[in-house]
Write a protein that holds these residues in place. Structure first.
Motif: not given
Length: 76
Positions: A23-47
């Motif tokens: 609709t807007c023709q705009t792209s976004y990235t999504q960032t996961a933040l810590c709820p305690d310190c609002q810093q980016p989280l490391q994403e761990l992927k397995a299985c």
């Protein structure tokens, strides 16, 4: 669960590692933040599972507590 555009509220599509709003023709990235310190989280992927880890001393963070934010996507 659909990702909604922060501008128009319409569902966005996942394209090549980022969200895109047709609709807007705009792209976004999504960032996961810590709820305690609002810093980016490391994403761990397995299985097929995704977990989140705070490198600022808060350890493993439940997916239910993660704060997801959107920012404009730019190809650099």
């Amino acid at each position: 669960m659909d990702a909604l555009c922060p501008v128009c509220g319409q569902p966005m599509s996942w394209i090549s590692g980022h969200f895109h709003c047709d609709t807007c023709q705009t792209s976004y990235t999504q960032t996961a933040l810590c709820p305690d310190c609002q810093q980016p989280l490391q994403e761990l992927k397995a299985c097929g599972a995704v977990d989140y880890f705070c490198q600022n001393g808060h350890g493993m963070i439940s997916k239910k507590r993660v704060i997801f934010t959107c920012s404009l996507y730019s190809e650099e």
